[in-house]
Design a protein around this motif. Structure first.
Motif, PDB file in Angstrom:
ATOM      1  N   ARG A 159      44.712  34.264  47.349  1.00 19.01           N
ATOM      2  CA  ARG A 159      43.457  34.971  47.080  1.00 19.01           C
ATOM      3  C   ARG A 159      42.892  34.491  45.753  1.00 19.01           C
ATOM      4  NH1 ARG A 159      44.650  36.235  51.473  1.00 19.01           N
ATOM      5  NH2 ARG A 159      44.725  38.293  52.475  1.00 19.01           N
ATOM      6  N   ASP A 160      41.589  34.539  45.622  1.00 17.60           N
ATOM      7  CA  ASP A 160      40.969  34.229  44.337  1.00 17.60           C
ATOM      8  C   ASP A 160      41.281  35.333  43.333  1.00 17.60           C
ATOM      9  OD1 ASP A 160      39.910  31.876  45.190  1.00 17.60           O
ATOM     10  OD2 ASP A 160      37.837  32.578  45.345  1.00 17.60           O
ATOM     11  N   GLU A 161      41.793  34.921  42.189  1.00 13.28           N
ATOM     12  CA  GLU A 161      42.056  35.847  41.095  1.00 13.28           C
ATOM     13  C   GLU A 161      41.591  35.200  39.796  1.00 13.28           C
ATOM     14  OE1 GLU A 161      45.871  37.703  40.842  1.00 13.28           O
ATOM     15  OE2 GLU A 161      46.219  37.601  43.008  1.00 13.28           O
ATOM     16  N   SER A 162      41.489  35.983  38.749  1.00 10.12           N
ATOM     17  CA  SER A 162      40.980  35.481  37.475  1.00 10.12           C
ATOM     18  C   SER A 162      42.087  34.776  36.691  1.00 10.12           C
ATOM     19  CB  SER A 162      40.418  36.629  36.637  1.00 10.12           C
ATOM     20  OG  SER A 162      39.255  37.162  37.242  1.00 10.12           O
ATOM     21  N   PHE A 163      41.692  33.688  36.053  1.00  8.63           N
ATOM     22  CA  PHE A 163      42.580  32.948  35.154  1.00  8.63           C
ATOM     23  C   PHE A 163      41.884  32.864  33.800  1.00  8.63           C
ATOM     24  CE2 PHE A 163      44.308  29.248  33.048  1.00  8.63           C
ATOM     25  CZ  PHE A 163      45.646  29.217  33.407  1.00  8.63           C
ATOM     26  N   ARG A 164      42.589  33.294  32.757  1.00  9.37           N
ATOM     27  CA  ARG A 164      42.006  33.267  31.411  1.00  9.37           C
ATOM     28  C   ARG A 164      42.369  31.951  30.742  1.00  9.37           C
ATOM     29  NH1 ARG A 164      39.704  37.018  28.295  1.00  9.37           N
ATOM     30  NH2 ARG A 164      40.403  38.702  29.696  1.00  9.37           N
ATOM     31  N   ALA A 165      41.380  31.104  30.519  1.00 10.96           N
ATOM     32  CA  ALA A 165      41.610  29.786  29.931  1.00 10.96           C
ATOM     33  C   ALA A 165      41.989  29.913  28.458  1.00 10.96           C
ATOM     34  CB  ALA A 165      40.364  28.912  30.083  1.00 10.96           C
ATOM     35  N   LEU A 166      42.349  28.785  27.878  1.00  8.51           N
ATOM     36  CA  LEU A 166      42.784  28.782  26.486  1.00  8.51           C
ATOM     37  C   LEU A 166      41.692  29.266  25.549  1.00  8.51           C
ATOM     38  CD1 LEU A 166      45.413  28.020  25.019  1.00  8.51           C
ATOM     39  CD2 LEU A 166      44.432  25.772  24.581  1.00  8.51           C
ATOM     40  N   ASP A 167      40.423  29.023  25.907  1.00  9.98           N
ATOM     41  CA  ASP A 167      39.311  29.468  25.055  1.00  9.98           C
ATOM     42  C   ASP A 167      38.894  30.907  25.339  1.00  9.98           C
ATOM     43  OD1 ASP A 167      38.017  29.309  27.489  1.00  9.98           O
ATOM     44  OD2 ASP A 167      36.627  27.715  26.892  1.00  9.98           O
ATOM     45  N   GLY A 168      39.625  31.576  26.238  1.00  4.00           N
ATOM     46  CA  GLY A 168      39.366  32.980  26.518  1.00  4.00           C
ATOM     47  C   GLY A 168      38.447  33.249  27.688  1.00  4.00           C
ATOM     48  N   THR A 169      37.804  32.224  28.235  1.00  5.88           N
ATOM     49  CA  THR A 169      36.900  32.438  29.352  1.00  5.88           C
ATOM     50  C   THR A 169      37.684  32.731  30.628  1.00  5.88           C
ATOM     51  OG1 THR A 169      36.828  30.062  29.820  1.00  5.88           O
ATOM     52  CG2 THR A 169      35.140  30.953  28.350  1.00  5.88           C
ATOM     53  N   LEU A 170      37.077  33.535  31.486  1.00  5.45           N
ATOM     54  CA  LEU A 170      37.693  33.892  32.766  1.00  5.45           C
ATOM     55  C   LEU A 170      37.059  33.082  33.881  1.00  5.45           C
ATOM     56  CD1 LEU A 170      37.947  37.789  32.454  1.00  5.45           C
ATOM     57  CD2 LEU A 170      39.839  36.150  32.418  1.00  5.45           C
ATOM     58  N   SER A 171      37.882  32.557  34.764  1.00  3.22           N
ATOM     59  CA  SER A 171      37.395  31.794  35.912  1.00  3.22           C
ATOM     60  C   SER A 171      38.234  32.148  37.125  1.00  3.22           C
ATOM     61  CB  SER A 171      37.508  30.289  35.655  1.00  3.22           C
ATOM     62  OG  SER A 171      36.757  29.902  34.528  1.00  3.22           O
ATOM     63  N   PRO A 172      37.613  32.159  38.300  1.00  2.00           N
ATOM     64  CA  PRO A 172      38.392  32.429  39.517  1.00  2.00           C
ATOM     65  C   PRO A 172      39.207  31.204  39.902  1.00  2.00           C
ATOM     66  CG  PRO A 172      36.113  31.984  40.082  1.00  2.00           C
ATOM     67  CD  PRO A 172      36.173  32.012  38.580  1.00  2.00           C
ATOM     68  N   VAL A 173      40.441  31.427  40.347  1.00  2.00           N
ATOM     69  CA  VAL A 173      41.300  30.349  40.846  1.00  2.00           C
ATOM     70  C   VAL A 173      41.946  30.823  42.134  1.00  2.00           C
ATOM     71  CG1 VAL A 173      41.804  29.424  38.545  1.00  2.00           C
ATOM     72  CG2 VAL A 173      43.317  31.161  39.539  1.00  2.00           C
ATOM     73  N   PRO A 174      42.266  29.905  43.052  1.00  2.00           N
ATOM     74  CA  PRO A 174      43.034  30.298  44.241  1.00  2.00           C
ATOM     75  C   PRO A 174      44.473  30.576  43.819  1.00  2.00           C
ATOM     76  CG  PRO A 174      42.650  27.928  44.234  1.00  2.00           C
ATOM     77  CD  PRO A 174      41.896  28.484  43.063  1.00  2.00           C
ATOM     78  N   MET A 175      44.836  31.846  43.809  1.00  2.00           N
ATOM     79  CA  MET A 175      46.161  32.253  43.343  1.00  2.00           C
ATOM     80  C   MET A 175      47.114  32.351  44.525  1.00  2.00           C
ATOM     81  SD  MET A 175      47.587  32.954  40.363  1.00  2.00           S
ATOM     82  CE  MET A 175      46.349  33.655  39.262  1.00  2.00           C
ATOM     83  N   MET A 176      48.120  31.472  44.529  1.00  2.00           N
ATOM     84  CA  MET A 176      49.129  31.508  45.590  1.00  2.00           C
ATOM     85  C   MET A 176      50.084  32.677  45.320  1.00  2.00           C
ATOM     86  SD  MET A 176      49.976  27.435  46.006  1.00  2.00           S
ATOM     87  CE  MET A 176      50.793  27.333  44.411  1.00  2.00           C
ATOM     88  N   ARG A 177      50.706  33.144  46.382  1.00  2.00           N
ATOM     89  CA  ARG A 177      51.618  34.279  46.221  1.00  2.00           C
ATOM     90  C   ARG A 177      52.807  34.124  47.160  1.00  2.00           C
ATOM     91  NH1 ARG A 177      49.974  40.736  46.329  1.00  2.00           N
ATOM     92  NH2 ARG A 177      52.087  41.528  46.011  1.00  2.00           N
ATOM     93  N   GLY A 178      53.970  34.389  46.613  1.00  2.00           N
ATOM     94  CA  GLY A 178      55.187  34.329  47.417  1.00  2.00           C
ATOM     95  C   GLY A 178      56.300  33.661  46.649  1.00  2.00           C
ATOM     96  N   ALA A 179      57.252  33.157  47.384  1.00  2.00           N
ATOM     97  CA  ALA A 179      58.393  32.430  46.825  1.00  2.00           C
ATOM     98  C   ALA A 179      59.277  33.315  45.965  1.00  2.00           C
ATOM     99  CB  ALA A 179      57.931  31.212  46.034  1.00  2.00           C
ATOM    100  N   SER A 180      60.379  32.748  45.542  1.00  2.00           N
ATOM    101  CA  SER A 180      61.299  33.414  44.648  1.00  2.00           C
ATOM    102  C   SER A 180      61.986  32.328  43.856  1.00  2.00           C
ATOM    103  CB  SER A 180      62.312  34.252  45.439  1.00  2.00           C
ATOM    104  OG  SER A 180      62.991  35.149  44.582  1.00  2.00           O
ATOM    105  N   GLY A 181      62.728  32.706  42.842  1.00  2.00           N
ATOM    106  CA  GLY A 181      63.365  31.687  42.022  1.00  2.00           C
ATOM    107  C   GLY A 181      64.231  32.304  40.956  1.00  2.00           C
ATOM    108  N   ALA A 182      64.525  31.508  39.938  1.00  2.00           N
ATOM    109  CA  ALA A 182      65.312  31.978  38.807  1.00  2.00           C
ATOM    110  C   ALA A 182      64.368  32.327  37.664  1.00  2.00           C
ATOM    111  CB  ALA A 182      66.306  30.908  38.374  1.00  2.00           C
ATOM    112  N   TYR A 183      64.727  33.349  36.886  1.00  2.00           N
ATOM    113  CA  TYR A 183      63.820  33.899  35.869  1.00  2.00           C
ATOM    114  C   TYR A 183      64.565  34.131  34.570  1.00  2.00           C
ATOM    115  CZ  TYR A 183      61.012  37.451  33.453  1.00  2.00           C
ATOM    116  OH  TYR A 183      60.298  38.159  32.511  1.00  2.00           O
ATOM    117  N   MET A 184      63.824  33.995  33.453  1.00  2.00           N
ATOM    118  CA  MET A 184      64.337  34.401  32.146  1.00  2.00           C
ATOM    119  C   MET A 184      63.158  34.818  31.278  1.00  2.00           C
ATOM    120  SD  MET A 184      63.397  32.094  29.546  1.00  2.00           S
ATOM    121  CE  MET A 184      64.719  32.238  28.354  1.00  2.00           C
TER     122      MET A 184
END
Length: 443
Positions: free
Chosen positions: A258-283
């Motif tokens: 789904r399209d969701e907002s991504f905050r760029a390094l300069d602070g601007t918000l832009s829509p990006v296709p945000m993938m969802r799912g998977a699993s993995g290792a975390y820290m």
């Protein structure tokens, strides 16, 4: 169908062009011969180049058991990672970036075979080479061979990752290449040399070499060499091409993107296709979180480092082999809801300014000392080109035994939302060698 699942496909190439500099460079006389490795100091006569179109190569076969120790391998991998981190920090700050430190090191290590005097010492310092010439090249060979070993289990119907590293070289006809240089190319890099005539065929050779690169990278890297890169003054060219294609061990759900907002390094918000799912290792670390997602078979994985809001520059400045090892030791399997942008990054790095700024100056000057390649004429590096491309998407839906899943009673997954600038790398799990490194700061 398994054949259509790509997951992530990075590819990159690096090229070195050496041209004649001065007819009689003053520093080529009087360099300390003790700085040369033993195998490059033999009194063998130079090998006279064959006719154009023929190949000049050592009669030696590639060494398939180089005898590098575990300590040598570990020191080389750590050094390559630290070089990658340094180059990462000074390359295109504030912009999306993707490159292969391994490809760059491979190409430069081939020309390093013939470096002498201050040219050699500067290259060793900037590239972080931790070993003597006598041990560096066998260890490079051992690392390359280790990357080809597959230990993971690939389930029936799944497509295993493709990983390819190839080296190519083209030399001017009539030049007397040092036998020891050709021996090292053959023994440790599996490469011979094509004899060509740059003086009369530069444009044609540029097209031929670009086509070779395109073929080695499955058509993904085109026009590596610009129209000005290969000239009648070019005398020697060394190219490394690296290609990787892998499917996620546990895929993203394409229907969940789904399209969701991504905050760029300069602070601007832009829509990006945000993938969802998977699993993995975390820290979770000081000011950042990190996950590792394996590809089918588990021999390769992507590591994502997500700095806390407002702390990207701080976390990026800490990037090093020790920093990454700290992440690896703390990664634990976790039931995750990963949300990652579908993205692609293409980069072309002008490496000569970066390498010069780090202290590798002589190699690009008229007084470079590469007498271990040819005794005459004098050569210097006139071009270092690097291009790369990465595409990350939902495809790659094969399951693998190496897939990490949550253990214990059912619970709600922890969300790992990548909605702000992040660092990412692709590494070979067994050797910990960083094959690709990048940052994503803006859609």
């Amino acid at each position: 169908m398994a054949s259509s699942r790509r997951g992530i496909i990075p590819w990159c190439t690096a090229a070195l062009l050496l041209s004649g500099c001065l007819p009689d460079p003053p520093d080529s006389v009087g360099e300390d011969p003790e700085q040369a490795i033993n195998c490059l100091c033999s009194p063998q006569p130079p090998v006279l180049a064959a006719a154009p179109g023929e190949s000049v190569a050592s009669s030696e076969a590639r060494v398939l058991a180089p005898g590098a120790t575990a300590g040598e391998m570990a020191s080389l991998v750590a050094a390559n990672t630290d070089f990658a981190a340094t180059l990462h920090r000074i390359s295109k700050p504030g912009q999306n970036l993707f490159f292969s430190p391994f490809s760059i090191s491979q190409a430069l290590s081939m020309v390093y075979v013939g470096a002498r005097g201050t040219t050699e010492s500067q290259m060793a310092q900037v590239l972080r080479f931790p070993l003597s010439q006598e041990r560096l090249h066998p260890t490079m060979n051992a690392l390359d061979l280790a990357l080809q070993v597959r230990t993971g289990t690939v389930p029936p119907g799944s497509t295993p990752p493709t990983f390819r590293v190839v080296n190519g070289s083209w030399g001017q006809k009539g030049l007397a290449f040092e036998p020891a240089f050709l021996d090292v190319l053959a023994r440790q890099y599996g490469a011979g040399m094509r004899v060509v005539d740059f003086t009369t065929e530069a444009p044609t050779l540029r097209d031929r070499i670009n086509l070779w690169v395109e073929e080695q990278t499955e058509g993904r890297i085109k026009e590596l060499l610009s129209t000005s890169a290969v000239t009648p003054n070019t005398r020697l060219m060394l190219v490394n091409a690296l290609y990787f294609k892998g499917a996620w061990a546990q895929p993203f759900r394409k229907s969940a993107t789904r399209d969701e907002s991504f905050r760029a390094l300069d602070g601007t918000l832009s829509p990006v296709p945000m993938m969802r799912g998977a699993s993995g290792a975390y820290m979770a670390g000081d000011g950042f979180e990190s996950i590792a997602m394996p590809y089918v078979g588990g021999d390769f994985r992507m590591v994502i480092i997500l700095p806390a809001a407002g702390r990207f520059a701080e976390v990026e400045s800490r990037l090093s082999s020790a920093f990454l090892e700290g992440i690896r030791t703390q990664l634990q399997g976790r039931y995750l809801d990963i949300r990652l942008p579908r993205f692609q990054v293409e980069s072309a790095l002008p490496l000569i300014p970066s390498l010069t700024s780090l202290g590798m100056e002589d190699a690009f000057s008229p007084y470079a000392n590469f007498t271990g390649l040819v005794r005459s004429p004098a050569l210097s590096i006139t071009s270092v080109s690097h291009k790369s491309f990465v595409s990350v998407n939902e495809e790659g839906t094969e399951a693998a035994a190496a897939t990490e899943v949550g253990a214990g009673p059912p619970s709600m997954p922890q969300t790992f939302l990548v909605d702000r600038p992040f660092l990412f790398l692709i590494e070979h799990v067994a050797t910990k060698n960083v094959l690709f490194l990048g940052r994503y700061v803006s859609p």
